[in-house]
Design an enzyme around this catalytic site. Structure first.
Site, PDB file in Angstrom:
ATOM      1  N   CYS A 134      40.493  29.037  43.168  1.00 52.20           N
ATOM      2  CA  CYS A 134      40.956  28.201  44.278  1.00 52.20           C
ATOM      3  C   CYS A 134      40.964  28.987  45.578  1.00 52.20           C
ATOM      4  CB  CYS A 134      42.354  27.649  43.974  1.00 52.20           C
ATOM      5  SG  CYS A 134      43.037  26.621  45.298  1.00 52.20           S
ATOM      6  N   CYS A 137      43.956  28.245  47.833  1.00 49.22           N
ATOM      7  CA  CYS A 137      45.193  28.891  47.392  1.00 49.22           C
ATOM      8  C   CYS A 137      45.215  30.375  47.738  1.00 49.22           C
ATOM      9  CB  CYS A 137      45.362  28.743  45.879  1.00 49.22           C
ATOM     10  SG  CYS A 137      45.188  27.064  45.250  1.00 49.22           S
ATOM     11  N   ASP A 138      44.090  31.065  47.517  1.00 50.44           N
ATOM     12  CA  ASP A 138      44.103  32.524  47.511  1.00 50.44           C
ATOM     13  C   ASP A 138      43.238  33.181  48.578  1.00 50.44           C
ATOM     14  OD1 ASP A 138      45.769  32.386  45.257  1.00 50.44           O
ATOM     15  OD2 ASP A 138      44.051  32.281  43.900  1.00 50.44           O
TER      16      ASP A 138
END
Length: 307
Positions: A134, A137-138
């Site tokens: 992701c 997300c990261d």
């Protein structure tokens, strides 16, 4: 017939735990089957910095522990077992868990979706320690660092383009010469000066030091020669698959197996609701999953009050 519950929730993660929180506060006494791998995909995420309320960030496992404790505080009964099968053909609905039957007037499905992994050597060791599925997300963890994206579809092009906001260099790795991505997404990636390419290439094994990813051994799919590549992070973008095996195709799904919601969060079966990544093919974020869990709970409460 044993006790008939008002609500049974299948699956944990942000969607399931939020649905449990709302239904338990509504005094519906939900029974939640979290599964043996409870907590969802956030359990594979080290630091979470984009969930509201945690300005210093938090470990994925810790935020899921908080979700669970809050649901339990208001009376949710949580069982860490996998649901074997569900029978939606009659009322009340039947949920079978390891040979034991449970009955409920309504069901909330929050079983999620799992990212497709490569299965390369050492992959399990570096999940959440340099390997992610992701970018949203990261990606921010890799500011001014070099990363790779594995995949050849629109998702891979989108993730690679997004990561150029943070990374100093993004290398797209794809096992074939041709891409599956749409022309516009491919062109956008190819015109980005921060994106490099390694086509006809696959990941043979992941390498690292002190349990942190530092690179990979690559294999040329044309001549089978190996080479080493160093980088700071890897993003696997070869798709997701919804976890719907226990439903045995008893609710309507799309061409990829994701549950279709007929109205709000209700599925094609009245009294059965679905939320989170088992429905969401677009956002796949913890906060959107939690929001859908809230919606499913409110809809289930409304349905029960009129039935």
């Amino acid at each position: 017939m044993s006790q008939v519950h008002k609500v049974i929730i299948i699956g944990s993660g942000p969607a399931g735990y939020t649905a449990a929180l709302y239904t338990s506060r509504a005094l519906l006494k939900p029974l939640l089957f979290a599964g043996y791998a409870s907590g969802g995909q956030l359990m594979l995420t080290s630091d979470v910095e984009n969930y509201p309320g945690y300005p210093e960030g938090i470990m994925g496992s810790e935020i899921m522990s908080d979700f669970r404790k809050q649901a339990e505080k208001f009376g949710t009964e949580i069982v860490d077992k996998n649901v074997s099968s569900v029978d939606l053909s009659s009322r009340p609905f039947k949920v079978t868990v390891e040979g034991e039957d449970f009955f409920s007037e309504s069901i909330i499905v929050s079983t999620g979706a799992e990212a497709r992994w490569l299965g390369a050597e050492n992959e399990d060791q570096y999940k959440g320690r340099g390997i992610s599925t992701c970018a949203t997300c990261d990606g921010a963890f890799f500011k001014d660092k070099e990363v790779i994206v594995i995949g050849g579809g629109d998702s891979a092009m989108e993730e690679a383009t997004f990561l150029t906001r943070f990374a100093s260099k993004v290398t797209i790795i794809h096992r074939r010469e041709g891409l599956r991505a749409s022309q516009i997404m491919s062109l956008r990636a190819r015109e980005n000066p921060k994106i490099d390419w390694k086509l006809n290439t696959s990941i043979k094994s992941w390498t690292g030091a002190d349990n942190i990813l530092t690179g990979a051994v690559l294999t040329n799919t044309k001549d089978n020669t190996d080479s080493n590549l160093s980088f700071d992070g890897a993003f696997i973008a070869i798709g997701h698959q919804p976890i719907t095996g226990c439903l045995e195709n008893q609710v309507d799904v799309d061409g990829h197996g994701y549950i279709l919601n007929k109205i709000n969060t209700m599925t094609s079966v009245e009294g059965v609701f679905a939320c989170g990544d088992v429905v969401d093919t677009r956002y796949r974020q913890a906060i959107t999953a939690a929001g859908m869990g809230c919606m499913a709970a409110l809809e289930a409460e409304k349905h029960l009050s009129h039935s």
